[in-house]
Enzyme design. Structure first.
Site, mmCIF file in Angstrom:
data_model
loop_
_atom_site.group_PDB
_atom_site.id
_atom_site.type_symbol
_atom_site.label_atom_id
_atom_site.label_comp_id
_atom_site.label_asym_id
_atom_site.label_seq_id
_atom_site.Cartn_x
_atom_site.Cartn_y
_atom_site.Cartn_z
ATOM 1 N N ASN A 149 0.819 -1.223 0.000
ATOM 2 C CA ASN A 149 0.000 0.000 0.000
ATOM 3 C C ASN A 149 0.848 1.267 0.000
ATOM 4 O O ASN A 149 0.429 2.300 -0.509
ATOM 5 C CB ASN A 149 -0.962 0.005 1.193
ATOM 6 C CG ASN A 149 -0.311 -0.440 2.479
ATOM 7 O OD1 ASN A 149 0.196 -1.556 2.588
ATOM 8 N ND2 ASN A 149 -0.306 0.433 3.458
ATOM 9 N N HIS A 200 -13.593 -0.460 -0.487
ATOM 10 C CA HIS A 200 -13.338 0.987 -0.550
ATOM 11 C C HIS A 200 -12.046 1.341 -1.266
ATOM 12 O O HIS A 200 -11.766 2.510 -1.494
ATOM 13 C CB HIS A 200 -13.415 1.623 0.846
ATOM 14 C CG HIS A 200 -12.249 1.377 1.752
ATOM 15 N ND1 HIS A 200 -11.260 2.301 1.942
ATOM 16 C CD2 HIS A 200 -11.928 0.320 2.539
ATOM 17 C CE1 HIS A 200 -10.379 1.827 2.825
ATOM 18 N NE2 HIS A 200 -10.770 0.633 3.197
ATOM 19 N N CYS A 322 1.714 7.139 11.254
ATOM 20 C CA CYS A 322 0.624 8.108 11.437
ATOM 21 C C CYS A 322 0.547 8.569 12.876
ATOM 22 O O CYS A 322 -0.434 8.313 13.562
ATOM 23 C CB CYS A 322 -0.726 7.506 11.039
ATOM 24 S SG CYS A 322 -0.619 6.052 10.052
HETATM 25 N N1 PLP Z 1 -4.341 -4.558 3.614
HETATM 26 C C1 PLP Z 1 -3.824 -3.573 2.858
HETATM 27 C C2 PLP Z 1 -2.666 -3.858 1.974
HETATM 28 C C3 PLP Z 1 -4.373 -2.291 2.917
HETATM 29 O O1 PLP Z 1 -3.850 -1.317 2.180
HETATM 30 C C4 PLP Z 1 -5.482 -2.062 3.774
HETATM 31 C C5 PLP Z 1 -6.069 -0.707 3.914
HETATM 32 O O2 PLP Z 1 -5.379 0.285 3.850
HETATM 33 C C6 PLP Z 1 -5.987 -3.138 4.517
HETATM 34 C C7 PLP Z 1 -5.393 -4.367 4.405
HETATM 35 C C8 PLP Z 1 -7.184 -2.963 5.419
HETATM 36 O O3 PLP Z 1 -8.359 -2.828 4.683
HETATM 37 P P1 PLP Z 1 -9.680 -2.149 5.331
HETATM 38 O O4 PLP Z 1 -9.402 -0.681 5.378
HETATM 39 O O5 PLP Z 1 -10.776 -2.476 4.392
HETATM 40 O O6 PLP Z 1 -9.859 -2.755 6.652
#
Ligand code: PLP
Length: 379
Positions: A149, A200, A322
């Site tokens: 991410n 989302h 954060c």
């Molecule tokens: N895994 C990854 C790689 C993510 O980027 C995120 C959210 O930022 C999540 C899991 C968690 O997802 P959620 O926000 O739907 O709980």
């Protein structure tokens, strides 16, 4: 406002909103009810399941179970596997996972489970030999993300699945949350057992996700109560959210987005024209998401750059943890050995389907001046 933070969350697509609203107003029935009203609603849930299955190339719609978010899917994959295999106490994951996996593993470590945290190199890549050597009989699960991410770096999950299956009986879970909607995924062609996604991140609402469980795998559920999801996860289905997720999945398969072209333009401009701007992770664009650029502006404070961009209506995120009181660089950048002065000056630009070339041009016109001013002030 220019929104370049699509790895954090995305705008709900208008078609998704439209698909959801009838289930918040007129068609509010419970999908488990036996009357007609209910049956139509069951059909909506199953249609969405089929759209999600199609999006990730599942073999069968039964392999898709709706959850409340990506975090639930990740938690369930790991904790459910451990509950189903009480004698296996070893887990393999990486140092760059999202908190939804990392924090579960950290907690398990305090409860006597052994975790192997695979390292990454400065390009953000795993050493697959290290993975092969870490596998053993007690390994219950390997959990590895598809797309990071923060950096957009992709792990070769198809190859990883083959290594796991050739050398162990462990289940393989892939956190696909930041990959779905951005790159093609075809689970049929892989030996992946469990795969998490979240609405989302691809223009569905927050509060809906799914866990793919390969046919034959039936993890115990955390939720116990009235049946939904073929009795695999209790609780009444969030029909409006599910309708939104299905529509968003269909839109991905129809999308002809030029997000890659926009990201490349922005990234090339910054790296070629702004002094001391460096890309975090591999320069090989085939090994990164097409929408993400994680760029270090060495010796500057990313929080200040973010604030200056915010002042001109541009939303991005930083490479620091954060916590504004606590100056820590992100665990992902630390694992990649990104120097502290680069990590603290890192900005993540993550583009999406609704961004335009004019928006990229606006950032290109304004960012050099912002960086120059901050350098002048020693910030
Ligand atoms: N895994 C990854 C790689 C993510 O980027 C995120 C959210 O930022 C999540 C899991 C968690 O997802 P959620 O926000 O739907 O709980």
């Amino acid at each position: 406002m220019i929104y370049f933070d699509n790895n954090a969350t995305t705008q709900i697509a208008p078609e998704v909103f439209e698909a959801m609203t009838p289930f918040l107003t007129d068609f509010y029935g419970n999908p488990s009810s036996a009357y007609n009203f209910g049956r139509d609603i069951r059909q909506i849930v199953e249609k969405s399941r089929a759209e999600v299955a199609n999006l990730i190339g599942a073999n069968d719609t039964k392999e898709i179970i709706f959850t409340s978010c990506g975090t639930e899917s990740d938690n369930w994959a790991i904790l459910g596997t451990l509950e189903a295999n009480p004698n296996r106490k070893h887990i393999i994951t990486t140092q760059v996972e999202h908190e939804a996996v990392r924090k579960v593993c950290e907690k398990l470590e305090t409860k006597g489970f052994e975790i192997t945290w695979l390292e990454v190199d400065e390009n953000g890549q795993l050493n697959l030999e290290e993975l092969r050597n870490s596998l053993r009989d007690e390994t219950a699960i390997v959990s590895v993300m598809l797309a990071n991410n923060e950096t957009g770096i992709l792990f070769p999950v198809k190859e990883i699945a083959e290594i796991i299956k050739a050398n162990s009986n462990a289940l393989f879970h892939v956190d696909g949350v930041n990959a779905v909607g951005k790159i093609p995924i075809n689970l049929k062609e892989t030996a992946i057992d469990l795969f998490s996604l979240s609405g989302h991140k691809f223009h569905a609402p927050k509060g809906i996700g799914a866990l793919y469980m390969r046919e034959g795998i039936n993890l115990p559920s955390f939720f116990i109560g009235g049946g939904q999801e073929s009795g695999r996860r209790a609780g009444t289905e969030a029909v409006h959210q599910i309708a939104g997720l299905g529509t968003a999945a269909k839109l991905v398969t129809q999308s002809t987005s030029n997000v890659r072209v926009l990201r490349d333009k922005l990234e090339d401009f910054i790296l070629q024209n702004i002094q001391d701007a460096k890309l975090n992770g591999t320069t090989d664009r085939d090994k990164r998401l097409p929408n993400t650029a994680s760029i270090a502006f060495s010796n500057l404070n990313g929080e200040v750059i973010l604030a200056k961009l915010n002042d001109i209506g541009v939303c991005v995120s930083t490479g620091s943890a954060c916590n504004s009181d606590n100056h820590v660089s992100s665990a992902v950048l630390r694992a990649m050995n990104v120097p502290y002065t680069d990590a603290m000056g890192t900005i993540r630009f993550s583009l999406g389907r609704f961004n335009t070339e004019q928006e990229v041009d606006f950032v290109i016109e304004n960012l050099p001046r912002i960086i120059e001013d901050l350098r002048g002030m020693g910030l």
